[in-house]
Design an enzyme around this catalytic site. Structure first.
Site: not given
Ligand code: C5P
Length: 407
Positions: A215-218
């Site tokens: 996933t990512n930090r959004s």
């Protein structure tokens, strides 16, 4: 349902005008905060004689505002418009006879009266003054006019007044104001007409095996604020959200998804919306193959094969109607402008909102953002560092001026 669960996360503008009952509004702000609400306090110039910005700023954890054009203004003079759209409910307590008459006639001489004029949220007015002023036909007519316009006006209870007289004119107890506010919010109906807007928000989550994912930090905050702002402006909003703990903005239809492929499917199902804002940080890669069982560790390194996900925005740009508005985001940490322009033309969209998370005031999570908009017509619109709620309104104001006016 108790007031706490109903007010949690709600946004209040509390306008305080200059009467002795202003001291009770300190308690009102405190109670709203305890219920989990966000509170923006507005003091009229005369209210400063009764309560201090320091007290109210400390309790609300926001700068208290008074003037429309403060001396230290930093270029965001449209704050009154933003606050009017930001709030779920505006409370004016106490409303003096003077402020009441301004609310009725549309006088706009302080931040309180300016926000009252531009607010699209419901309004609760709690008059408080001396008995004879309260009973005067001018005041009673003003209260009646406000009621006829849909404002909720609480009756001033009877009792001992600061003048030493006994009669009607007291400010209702803060606990009663909070209860009334909760009822108004519970019954305020969201708009269900206007152009359709589809907003995507948050990260996506791509499984590697039953327990692991990429996933990512959004955080999803920017997209949720865009959905909230669009709803306030009168659009019918559908929000396609990746995994996030954020609460659904009032009046917004939400569809939760996990993966880029799921988001792709939902967006394609809704691709006829008048406006599509791709604020989601869609994963560019998914696992080439999702393992059916948890991948066991070995002694050596592990190589994963990743496969490209569908580029949703690019596909929308290929299939688009000419009268549709497509807005994409670009998050760049190097050669930012070049990257934004490549996306603008490469994906055939109308606007790219560029943000660089390494810049001061920009980045992931709640708080502020600093973005520049690049338009298909060659326009470049740098926006100042603002709260994400304000950035959302500014983006809609730049990218959708015509539709915003109609809505
Ligand atoms: O090409 P890049 O991923 O940097 O472009 C970002 C924009 O494209 C964002 O608006 C994002 O929501 C969208 N996007 C998409 N599908 C992907 C990747 C990004 O729609 N697979």
């Amino acid at each position: 349902m108790n007031a706490k669960s109903r007010l949690n996360g709600k946004r209040f503008v509390v306008g305080i005008s200059g009467g002795i009952a202003a001291y009770k509004s300190v308690e009102l702000v405190r109670m709203l905060r305890r219920e989990g609400a966000e509170v923006q306090v507005l003091l009229t110039p005369d209210a400063h004689r009764f309560v201090t910005p320091l007290t109210l700023g400390t309790l609300s954890e926001r700068e208290v505002l008074t003037e429309i054009f403060p001396a230290n203004e930093n270029g965001s003079w449209t704050k009154h418009v933003h606050l009017g759209l930001w709030a779920d409910l505006m409370i004016v307590a106490p409303a003096t006879a003077n402020t009441l008459s301004k609310l009725v006639s549309g006088v706009c001489d302080s931040m309180l009266t300016a926000v009252a004029l531009s607010a699209r949220c419901p309004m609760l007015v709690c008059p408080a003054m001396d008995h004879d002023m309260y009973e005067h036909p001018s005041t009673q007519d003003n209260l009646e006019t406000l009621r006829s316009r849909g404002t909720t006006v609480m009756d001033a209870p009877e009792g001992l007044l600061a003048s030493g007289l006994t009669g009607k004119g007291r400010l209702p107890e803060p606990v009663d104001i909070v209860s009334t506010a909760a009822v108004i919010l519970a019954y305020s109906t969201p708009r269900s007409s206007g152009p359709q807007v589809l907003v995507t928000a948050g990260p996506t989550r791509e499984s590697l095996d039953p327990v692991r994912y990429i996933t990512n930090r959004s955080s999803g905050t920017m997209g949720f604020e865009l959905a909230r702002a669009a709803q306030r402006l009168g659009y019918q909003v559908t929000l396609v959200a990746g995994p996030t703990a954020l609460e659904t903005p009032e009046g917004v239809a939400r569809v939760d998804v996990e993966t880029a492929r799921e988001m792709h499917r939902v967006v394609m199902d809704n691709r006829n919306a008048d406006v599509i804002i791709m604020a989601a940080a869609v994963a560019d890669y998914e696992a080439g193959e999702v393992a059916g069982d948890k991948i066991k560790k070995g002694d050596g390194d592990l190589t994963l094969t990743l496969r490209r996900t569908p580029d949703i925005l690019r596909e929308l740009g290929t299939l688009r109607r000419e009268d549709q508005v497509l807005i994409g985001f670009a998050l760049e940490t190097r050669d930012a402008e070049k990257g934004a322009l490549n996306k603008l033309h490469g994906k055939n969209v109308d606007w790219i909102v560029l943000n660089n998370p390494t810049e001061a005031g920009a980045g992931f999570g709640p708080g502020t953002n600093k973005v520049t908009l690049f338009g298909r017509d060659g326009s470049v619109e740098p926006l100042p560092t603002m709260s994400k709620a304000d950035v959302a309104l500014a983006i809609l104001g730049v990218a959708l001026p015509d539709i915003s006016r109609e809505a």
